[in-house]
Each structure stands twice: as C-alpha cells, then as structure tokens.
Design an enzyme around this catalytic site. Structure first.
Site, PDB file in Angstrom:
ATOM      1  N   PRO A   2       0.830  -1.216   0.000  1.00  0.00           N
ATOM      2  CA  PRO A   2       0.000   0.000   0.000  1.00  0.00           C
ATOM      3  C   PRO A   2       0.858   1.257   0.000  1.00  0.00           C
ATOM      4  CG  PRO A   2      -0.877  -1.611   1.522  1.00  0.00           C
ATOM      5  CD  PRO A   2       0.456  -2.145   1.059  1.00  0.00           C
ATOM      6  N   GLU A   3       0.531   2.184  -0.896  1.00  0.00           N
ATOM      7  CA  GLU A   3       1.280   3.433  -1.003  1.00  0.00           C
ATOM      8  C   GLU A   3       0.455   4.572  -0.418  1.00  0.00           C
ATOM      9  OE1 GLU A   3       3.152   4.181  -4.729  1.00  0.00           O
ATOM     10  OE2 GLU A   3       3.765   2.105  -5.013  1.00  0.00           O
TER      11      GLU A   3
END
Length: 270
Positions: A2-3
C-alpha cells in the site's frame, strides 16, 4: 505494498468510526508484526478518546486525548477491517469503541507495524525525523524541488522515491507522474529545468489526488477498510503495461532499477 493513496484512503475510512470515540478495548492478539507491539499499548489506549486521524507519508496516525499517537504501517498486506462478523487468524490487533464498533488490523504477511509515541514527539519519531515534505502539502513546490535536486546526478525517479526528498511517494505513482509530466525516469535530477519541475509537481499532485478518489490501486490483497478494492489501476497510464500502447501509440517499456520495475514511454518522456 500500500502506497500513500491507499493509506490516505484507509485513514478516511477509519475516521467516521474512530474520531471522537472512546476506545473501550485495544487488544493485541499476538506478540508482534514486523516488530513487537508496544508492551503498554492496551494500557495507554484503552479508555482513551480518539481526537484525530491523519497520515504522514505511508503511515496512519491515530491521536488520543491522553497525548499519545498510535502509528500504524500496513506493510505488504495489512488492512483494517470494520465490524467483521468474526475474528480471523490474521486479525492481529482488535479495537472496540463505546458505540459498539469493532475494528481489526489484519495482516497476513505481518510486515506491518504498530508504534505508540507521545504526540508532542511525533517529529522525532525515527522514520519521520529526516522525511521531506508531503507531496500534497504546501511545502512541496517547484522551488523546493529545484533546491532539493540541485547538483544531483542521480536519476529523477530515484530522487522522488527518496523519502528525504519527498515523503510517501512510491513506485507506481512516481512512474505515473513522470509519464504525465513527460520526463524520462533516467534523466539526471539536477538537470531538469524549472518549467519541467513545475509540470512534475502538478503531475504528482494530480496522480495522487486521482488515486485517492479511486480508493487506491489494487495490489495483491490490498482492500479499503470497507472491503472494497481500489480501482485506480484501471487508470494507469504506463505502470504494469509493458508492451501495451502508450497514448502516443509507442509501446510502454519496462526496465529494472534497484530491484524495482520502471514503466515508461521512450517517445513521450525525455
């Protein structure tokens, strides 16, 4: 992994259920994730009222009226589940609120982390201490970027992934922003003219904003807190599209730099 947009989406999803609520139970269901849970997490968080939720880079922040902030990182596969019907084997942190809501931090690979620090000392938290400005914040503009990149011979993509230059940018969104700005990922960072840096800052902001609206990108088993998958991947311009046609008609190329795939167009990006 996840960014920034995925973490921002997560924080937005948690906010309606946690902000202003008293925590009636905070319980770890194993000793550790990537590293041990804080030994006093239950004692310091149970009974506290959540005063705000925010994000720093790829970390989520949950502040309480006791002057503490719980910092979570989703690692490779972490996500929060809201009011699950039952607890699963990978629900490693349980949080319950006075209105009766139940939230769990689910992390099958256990590469995530949870820390607890005094809110007043957040800036000194080791991962934050040397971080650059937020890419969506007022401190990130072409003037700042020009100063930060001055004299740097390293490729612009590597510089944008350096958390000391700008906080929270990851591989997907850097590839997308560089394509939108028409800048080759291999171009020497210190040799990019100011007008092109203006375009790059605008592209970074636009790509991140669009990804947040879309709920992030679906990578492996990432999902938003409500269980829905992010769909920004349907808008990818180059990322993950090796061999497909760019908007200009040329094929999207892929190269590997420092173990990361870089997707770009040799025609559009110079």
């Amino acid at each position: 992994m996840p960014e920034l947009p995925e973490v921002e989406t997560t924080v937005q999803g948690l906010r309606p259920m946690l902000e202003g609520q008293r925590l009636t139970l905070v319980e770890t269901r194993r000793a550790d994730l990537r590293r041990p849970f804080p030994a006093d997490l239950r004692q310091r968080m149970t009974g506290a009222t959540v005063t705000g939720l925010s994000r720093r880079a790829k970390y989520g922040l949950i502040a309480t009226d006791r002057g503490d902030t719980m910092i979570f990182h989703l690692g490779m596969s972490g996500r929060w589940r809201l009011d699950p019907e039952s607890l699963g084997a990978h629900d490693h942190l349980l949080v319950e609120t006075a209105p009766g809501h139940r939230l769990t931090l689910n992390d099958p690979r256990r590469f995530g982390s949870v820390d607890l620090v005094e809110t007043a000392a957040l800036a000194a938290y080791p991962p934050f201490a040397a971080m650059g400005p937020e890419p969506l914040g007022a401190g990130f503009d072409a003037a700042y970027l020009a100063a930060a990149l001055a004299g740097r011979a390293a490729p612009i993509k590597a510089m944008l992934l350096d958390q000391r230059i700008v906080a929270g940018l990851g591989n997907i969104y850097v590839c997308e922003a560089l394509h939108m700005a028409g800048i080759a990922p291999t171009r020497a960072a210190g040799r990019i003219a100011r007008p092109r840096l203006v375009a790059l800052v605008a592209a970074i902001r636009e790509v991140l904003a669009a990804a947040i609206v879309a709920g992030g990108s679906t990578l492996r088993d990432y999902a938003r807190p409500d269980g829905e998958l992010g769909y920004f991947s349907k808008q990818w311009r180059v990322y993950g599209r090796e061999g497909e046609a760019c908007a200009c008609g040329a094929p999207v190329l892929r190269r590997v730099d420092s173990g990361r795939s870089t997707f770009h167009c040799a025609v559009c990006q110079r």
